[in-house]
Design a protein around this motif. Structure first.
Motif, PDB file in Angstrom:
ATOM      1  N   SER A 114      12.646 -22.576  45.222  1.00 24.09           N
ATOM      2  CA  SER A 114      13.492 -22.227  44.086  1.00 24.09           C
ATOM      3  C   SER A 114      14.102 -20.867  44.312  1.00 24.09           C
ATOM      4  O   SER A 114      13.531 -20.017  44.984  1.00 24.09           O
TER       5      SER A 114
ATOM      6  N   LYS B 223      15.814 -20.698  31.831  1.00 24.59           N
ATOM      7  CA  LYS B 223      15.963 -21.664  32.935  1.00 24.59           C
ATOM      8  C   LYS B 223      17.297 -22.408  32.822  1.00 24.59           C
ATOM      9  O   LYS B 223      18.041 -22.509  33.802  1.00 24.59           O
ATOM     10  N   LYS B 224      17.618 -22.881  31.639  1.00 26.49           N
ATOM     11  CA  LYS B 224      18.877 -23.613  31.435  1.00 26.49           C
ATOM     12  C   LYS B 224      20.076 -22.710  31.710  1.00 26.49           C
ATOM     13  O   LYS B 224      21.068 -23.147  32.299  1.00 26.49           O
TER      14      LYS B 224
ATOM     15  N   SER C 239      18.462 -22.652  41.239  1.00 29.82           N
ATOM     16  CA  SER C 239      17.285 -23.493  41.037  1.00 29.82           C
ATOM     17  C   SER C 239      16.159 -22.606  40.514  1.00 29.82           C
ATOM     18  O   SER C 239      15.963 -21.484  40.979  1.00 29.82           O
TER      19      SER C 239
ATOM     20  N   LYS D  58      24.088 -22.704  38.712  1.00 27.67           N
ATOM     21  CA  LYS D  58      23.698 -23.408  39.948  1.00 27.67           C
ATOM     22  C   LYS D  58      22.537 -22.728  40.669  1.00 27.67           C
ATOM     23  O   LYS D  58      22.421 -22.802  41.888  1.00 27.67           O
TER      24      LYS D  58
ATOM     25  N   CYS E  17      20.187 -20.199  33.779  1.00 28.80           N
ATOM     26  CA  CYS E  17      20.270 -20.035  35.236  1.00 28.80           C
ATOM     27  C   CYS E  17      20.852 -21.278  35.903  1.00 28.80           C
ATOM     28  O   CYS E  17      21.660 -21.175  36.829  1.00 28.80           O
ATOM     29  N   GLU E  18      20.413 -22.441  35.446  1.00 30.98           N
ATOM     30  CA  GLU E  18      20.868 -23.688  36.059  1.00 30.98           C
ATOM     31  C   GLU E  18      22.370 -23.914  35.850  1.00 30.98           C
ATOM     32  O   GLU E  18      23.012 -24.539  36.680  1.00 30.98           O
TER      33      GLU E  18
END
Length: 188
Positions: A28, A46-47, A55, A53, A49-50
């Motif tokens: 990650s 987390k969302k 991980s 793009k 960051c995602e």
């Protein structure tokens, strides 16, 4: 130009080293360490960051049923690019979080401390030397800007590594085709 098979072999070896050392199956970009009391905030981070793009390893979302979670945690901590500590009073009192911090330090990971419900003075003494991002008493707009800057830094690091790798590969390929012809000796 002159074809040199040793240069192709060297390029091939560089590619193998990259694939073995830089991109493991579960690697990650970011490991988020947190107390389970802070799961909602960690999931939101987390969302965020995602969307950029990146991980993210977040234990309750990243470990499959039946998987050896201790082994996976150690592997992720060893291989991640950055370690983000979502520091709250509960996280700083958690033995699991303390272990994760120790493993991250042992693996010489960059540690980003994100303080959200406590002041820097309340951090454990072993973390006080690390500059923290303080979210306490910030507006939502200020918090969004802090996260945006943090994520931009992570994205630059991620894509900077890829650019460096591909630059090396391109230079190697160019070297294959731009190498001078071998000198031909004249015979008397």
């Amino acid at each position: 130009s002159h074809y040199d098979p040793t240069k192709i072999e060297h390029l091939h070896l560089m590619l193998i080293v990259y694939l073995r050392n830089f991109r493991k199956p579960h690697m990650s970009d970011i490991f988020i360490s947190h107390s389970h009391h802070d799961s909602q905030i960690a999931t939101g981070l987390k969302k965020y960051c995602e969307k950029a793009k990146l991980s993210v390893f977040l234990d309750e979302h990243s470990i499959d049923p039946g998987e050896d979670w201790q082994c996976r945690l150690h592997q992720e901590l060893k291989e991640c690019d950055a370690f983000w500590l979502l520091a709250s009073k509960e996280a700083c009192e958690s033995r699991a979080v303390t272990r994760e911090i120790a493993i991250a330090e042992h693996n010489e990971k960059e540690i980003i401390i994100i303080l959200w419900n406590m002041s820097p003075e309340q951090l454990p003494s072993e973390l006080k030397h690390i500059q923290a991002l303080v979210l306490q008493n910030k507006t939502q707009a200020e918090i969004n800007q802090i996260f945006e800057n943090l994520i931009k830094k992570a994205v630059r690091r991620k894509f900077g590594q890829k650019i460096a790798f591909w630059s090396i590969i391109c230079l190697g390929i160019a070297g294959l085709f731009l190498s001078p012809e071998p000198a031909v000796e004249e015979k008397d």
